[in-house]
Design a protein around this motif. Structure first.
Motif, PDB file in Angstrom:
ATOM      1  N   GLU A 286     -18.066   5.573   0.852  1.00  0.00           N
ATOM      2  CA  GLU A 286     -17.965   4.127   0.666  1.00  0.00           C
ATOM      3  C   GLU A 286     -16.586   3.628   1.064  1.00  0.00           C
ATOM      4  O   GLU A 286     -16.457   2.591   1.728  1.00  0.00           O
ATOM      5  CB  GLU A 286     -18.265   3.762  -0.792  1.00  0.00           C
ATOM      6  N   ALA A 287     -15.545   4.369   0.694  1.00  0.00           N
ATOM      7  CA  ALA A 287     -14.172   3.978   1.052  1.00  0.00           C
ATOM      8  C   ALA A 287     -13.992   3.970   2.568  1.00  0.00           C
ATOM      9  O   ALA A 287     -13.393   3.049   3.127  1.00  0.00           O
ATOM     10  CB  ALA A 287     -13.175   4.926   0.397  1.00  0.00           C
ATOM     11  N   VAL A 288     -14.525   4.981   3.238  1.00  0.00           N
ATOM     12  CA  VAL A 288     -14.423   5.053   4.699  1.00  0.00           C
ATOM     13  C   VAL A 288     -15.189   3.892   5.338  1.00  0.00           C
ATOM     14  O   VAL A 288     -14.712   3.262   6.278  1.00  0.00           O
ATOM     15  CB  VAL A 288     -14.946   6.413   5.211  1.00  0.00           C
ATOM     16  N   ALA A 289     -16.379   3.583   4.811  1.00  0.00           N
ATOM     17  CA  ALA A 289     -17.217   2.530   5.382  1.00  0.00           C
ATOM     18  C   ALA A 289     -16.599   1.151   5.200  1.00  0.00           C
ATOM     19  O   ALA A 289     -16.709   0.302   6.080  1.00  0.00           O
ATOM     20  CB  ALA A 289     -18.603   2.569   4.761  1.00  0.00           C
ATOM     21  N   THR A 290     -15.950   0.914   4.064  1.00  0.00           N
ATOM     22  CA  THR A 290     -15.393  -0.416   3.807  1.00  0.00           C
ATOM     23  C   THR A 290     -14.050  -0.632   4.493  1.00  0.00           C
ATOM     24  O   THR A 290     -13.697  -1.758   4.801  1.00  0.00           O
ATOM     25  CB  THR A 290     -15.236  -0.670   2.294  1.00  0.00           C
ATOM     26  N   THR A 291     -13.287   0.429   4.746  1.00  0.00           N
ATOM     27  CA  THR A 291     -11.987   0.275   5.400  1.00  0.00           C
ATOM     28  C   THR A 291     -12.103   0.263   6.914  1.00  0.00           C
ATOM     29  O   THR A 291     -11.300  -0.346   7.598  1.00  0.00           O
ATOM     30  CB  THR A 291     -11.006   1.394   4.992  1.00  0.00           C
ATOM     31  N   GLY A 292     -13.096   0.904   7.435  1.00  0.00           N
ATOM     32  CA  GLY A 292     -13.271   0.972   8.888  1.00  0.00           C
ATOM     33  C   GLY A 292     -14.277  -0.055   9.369  1.00  0.00           C
ATOM     34  O   GLY A 292     -14.786  -0.885   8.616  1.00  0.00           O
ATOM     35  N   ASN A 293     -14.554  -0.007  10.644  1.00  0.00           N
ATOM     36  CA  ASN A 293     -15.548  -0.887  11.243  1.00  0.00           C
ATOM     37  C   ASN A 293     -16.834  -0.090  11.444  1.00  0.00           C
ATOM     38  O   ASN A 293     -17.386  -0.037  12.521  1.00  0.00           O
ATOM     39  CB  ASN A 293     -15.019  -1.418  12.578  1.00  0.00           C
ATOM     40  N   ASN A 294     -17.317   0.522  10.379  1.00  0.00           N
ATOM     41  CA  ASN A 294     -18.404   1.492  10.445  1.00  0.00           C
ATOM     42  C   ASN A 294     -19.735   0.862  10.040  1.00  0.00           C
ATOM     43  O   ASN A 294     -20.018   0.700   8.868  1.00  0.00           O
ATOM     44  CB  ASN A 294     -18.070   2.682   9.535  1.00  0.00           C
ATOM     45  N   ASN A 295     -20.555   0.501  10.999  1.00  0.00           N
ATOM     46  CA  ASN A 295     -21.924   0.028  10.744  1.00  0.00           C
ATOM     47  C   ASN A 295     -22.005  -1.095   9.720  1.00  0.00           C
ATOM     48  O   ASN A 295     -22.865  -1.093   8.848  1.00  0.00           O
ATOM     49  CB  ASN A 295     -22.821   1.187  10.299  1.00  0.00           C
ATOM     50  N   ASN A 296     -21.103  -2.035   9.777  1.00  0.00           N
ATOM     51  CA  ASN A 296     -21.124  -3.195   8.872  1.00  0.00           C
ATOM     52  C   ASN A 296     -21.114  -2.796   7.399  1.00  0.00           C
ATOM     53  O   ASN A 296     -21.752  -3.417   6.572  1.00  0.00           O
ATOM     54  CB  ASN A 296     -22.329  -4.089   9.165  1.00  0.00           C
ATOM     55  N   GLY A 297     -20.432  -1.716   7.072  1.00  0.00           N
ATOM     56  CA  GLY A 297     -20.309  -1.297   5.675  1.00  0.00           C
ATOM     57  C   GLY A 297     -21.492  -0.508   5.138  1.00  0.00           C
ATOM     58  O   GLY A 297     -21.556  -0.254   3.944  1.00  0.00           O
ATOM     59  N   THR A 298     -22.434  -0.118   5.990  1.00  0.00           N
ATOM     60  CA  THR A 298     -23.566   0.682   5.510  1.00  0.00           C
ATOM     61  C   THR A 298     -23.193   2.155   5.509  1.00  0.00           C
ATOM     62  O   THR A 298     -22.364   2.604   6.289  1.00  0.00           O
ATOM     63  CB  THR A 298     -24.822   0.478   6.381  1.00  0.00           C
TER      64      THR A 298
END
Length: 113
Positions: free
Chosen positions: A67-79
């Protein structure tokens, strides 16, 4: 009265015999899932599976990290997409008191017409 209690002893034995060597998915109270070939059971409802794989959901720590990686990066709109962890166990005995669900794996070609 549940359907299992309505079966005669002979019918129950026939049903269990029909499951021999079929692949079962057995879920336990700690949310693990075991997938393997049914070999036998006993009066305490313990189940023995052969060629068994154990599947576990990702741990809370792994989910938080993803979750931390998804919210800090531009990874699949936070999914977040995570796979269940698996490992091969071989022959296992699953204590009946921890079993919450048993499913038989059947294919369309195996179903009665």
């Amino acid at each position: 009265m549940p359907a299992a209690e309505q079966m005669s002893r002979g019918e129950a034995g026939d049903f269990l015999q029909s499951l021999l060597n079929k692949n079962l998915r057995v879920t336990t109270t700690d949310a693990r899932m075991f997938w393997g070939g049914f070999k036998c059971t006993d009066p305490e409802s313990n189940v023995i599976l052969q060629h068994t794989y154990e599947y576990r959901h990702p741990s809370t720590q792994q989910l938080l990290l993803a979750e931390a990686v998804a919210t800090t990066g531009n990874n699949n709109n936070g999914t977040i997409k995570m796979e269940m962890q698996s490992r091969y166990l071989g022959l296992v005995v699953i204590p009946g008191k921890y079993i919450t669900k048993i499913e038989v794996e059947e294919f369309a070609s195996q179903l009665p017409k």
